[in-house]
Design an enzyme around this catalytic site. Structure first.
Site, mmCIF file in Angstrom:
data_model
loop_
_atom_site.group_PDB
_atom_site.id
_atom_site.type_symbol
_atom_site.label_atom_id
_atom_site.label_comp_id
_atom_site.label_asym_id
_atom_site.label_seq_id
_atom_site.Cartn_x
_atom_site.Cartn_y
_atom_site.Cartn_z
ATOM 1 N N HIS A 11 39.848 58.414 40.561
ATOM 2 C CA HIS A 11 41.147 57.780 40.775
ATOM 3 C C HIS A 11 41.122 56.968 42.068
ATOM 4 O O HIS A 11 40.994 57.526 43.162
ATOM 5 C CB HIS A 11 42.216 58.888 40.858
ATOM 6 C CG HIS A 11 43.599 58.417 41.044
ATOM 7 N ND1 HIS A 11 44.339 58.712 42.176
ATOM 8 C CD2 HIS A 11 44.406 57.691 40.243
ATOM 9 C CE1 HIS A 11 45.550 58.194 42.054
ATOM 10 N NE2 HIS A 11 45.611 57.561 40.892
ATOM 11 N N GLU A 38 39.133 54.360 38.092
ATOM 12 C CA GLU A 38 40.476 53.829 37.840
ATOM 13 C C GLU A 38 40.922 53.063 39.074
ATOM 14 O O GLU A 38 40.629 53.476 40.206
ATOM 15 C CB GLU A 38 41.447 54.992 37.565
ATOM 16 C CG GLU A 38 42.880 54.573 37.245
ATOM 17 C CD GLU A 38 43.759 54.421 38.478
ATOM 18 O OE1 GLU A 38 44.905 53.936 38.329
ATOM 19 O OE2 GLU A 38 43.328 54.772 39.606
ATOM 20 N N ASP A 40 44.002 49.785 40.550
ATOM 21 C CA ASP A 40 45.257 49.065 40.325
ATOM 22 C C ASP A 40 45.124 47.612 40.768
ATOM 23 O O ASP A 40 44.474 47.318 41.779
ATOM 24 C CB ASP A 40 46.381 49.719 41.128
ATOM 25 C CG ASP A 40 46.335 51.242 41.057
ATOM 26 O OD1 ASP A 40 46.914 51.784 40.112
ATOM 27 O OD2 ASP A 40 45.728 51.869 41.944
ATOM 28 N N HIS A 53 46.754 50.012 45.392
ATOM 29 C CA HIS A 53 47.724 50.795 44.629
ATOM 30 C C HIS A 53 49.155 50.304 44.834
ATOM 31 O O HIS A 53 49.857 49.982 43.884
ATOM 32 C CB HIS A 53 47.642 52.273 45.006
ATOM 33 C CG HIS A 53 48.625 53.123 44.271
ATOM 34 N ND1 HIS A 53 49.880 53.413 44.770
ATOM 35 C CD2 HIS A 53 48.566 53.710 43.049
ATOM 36 C CE1 HIS A 53 50.536 54.160 43.904
ATOM 37 N NE2 HIS A 53 49.766 54.349 42.844
ATOM 38 N N GLU A 106 44.592 49.370 35.832
ATOM 39 C CA GLU A 106 46.047 49.449 35.710
ATOM 40 C C GLU A 106 46.694 48.166 36.235
ATOM 41 O O GLU A 106 46.483 47.779 37.389
ATOM 42 C CB GLU A 106 46.615 50.636 36.482
ATOM 43 C CG GLU A 106 48.143 50.703 36.397
ATOM 44 C CD GLU A 106 48.765 51.805 37.222
ATOM 45 O OE1 GLU A 106 50.001 51.737 37.446
ATOM 46 O OE2 GLU A 106 48.044 52.725 37.637
#
Length: 232
Positions: A11, A38, A40, A53, A106
């Site tokens: 993450h 993962e 953003d 993020h 994301e």
């Protein structure tokens, strides 16, 4: 990686050891056994996709303000806690190009919807040779629908922190590949779910016993060991 096992995603890289969403953290994850990463994505004032993020730079850099108000040149003058600049998406894609690792991107559009972010990101991804198709996710339903119109063949998953009454129906009716909830969804029908953010060992064990498709964690080495203890 064993596709029958729960896939462990780093993450934002490896925040337990490195700065969140830093190239240093992602580079370590790629070289040291992470099965997935993962991250953003936002757009700068001049439309360049960057990896962070929050909508604002305050929490993870030495600057203040919204990403949307910085040009790329201005943003790159700020530093993460490890001294690196905020990464461009193309830099991270270059690291991931040709690597046997799953990618979850994301779209961070739940609060600010960056105009054209879907086309910009999808077009950039086409320039690279990833081993596995990117998993695209977002809390923003409109973003996922925009992506489907641009390229319906990609993998799109709905992110949510809410209780979903009938997740199988949501997935089927919207042609999503799965759902990414904040906690385990008990469903009478088989669904693909990747759960965030799982750092508690006891919680993780429960999810592993359900053989969920994936979890996102800030400490992927710990979760890999725990997963293998539970799933063999």
């Amino acid at each position: 990686m064993n596709k029958n096992k729960t896939i462990i995603f780093g993450h934002r890289g490896y925040p337990a050891k490195f700065a969140k969403n830093s190239l240093e953290g992602f580079r370590h994850a790629i070289k040291n056994g992470a099965e997935g990463v993962e991250f953003d994505v936002h757009l700068t004032k001049d439309g360049i996709p960057v990896v962070m993020h929050d909508e604002k730079v305050d929490r993870t850099t030495d600057g203040t303000g919204y990403i949307k108000d910085f040009t790329l040149k201005q943003l790159r003058q700020l530093h993460l806690t490890n001294g690196e600049p905020v990464p461009e998406l193309q830099e991270l894609f270059t690291l991931l190009d040709g690597q046997d690792i799953l990618i979850n991107l994301e779209f961070k559009t739940g609060i600010i919807h960056y105009e054209g972010i879907e086309r910009t990101v999808l077009n950039l991804a086409k320039k690279y040779q990833f081993v596995h198709p990117i998993i695209y996710s977002s809390f923003d339903y409109i973003t996922l629908k925009n992506c489907q119109e641009l390229d319906p063949k990609q993998i799109y998953c709905y992110l949510t922190d809410q209780t979903v009454a009938n997740s199988a129906k949501l997935i089927k009716e919207n042609h999503f590949a799965g759902i990414h909830p904040g906690k385990f969804i008990a469903s009478p029908e088989a669904i693909t779910q990747r759960i965030w953010t799982v750092d508690d060992p006891d919680t993780a064990k429960k999810y592993f016993k359900h053989y969920v498709a994936g979890i996102f964690t800030n400490n992927y080495p710990m979760m890999l060991k725990l997963r293998d203890q539970v799933q063999g």
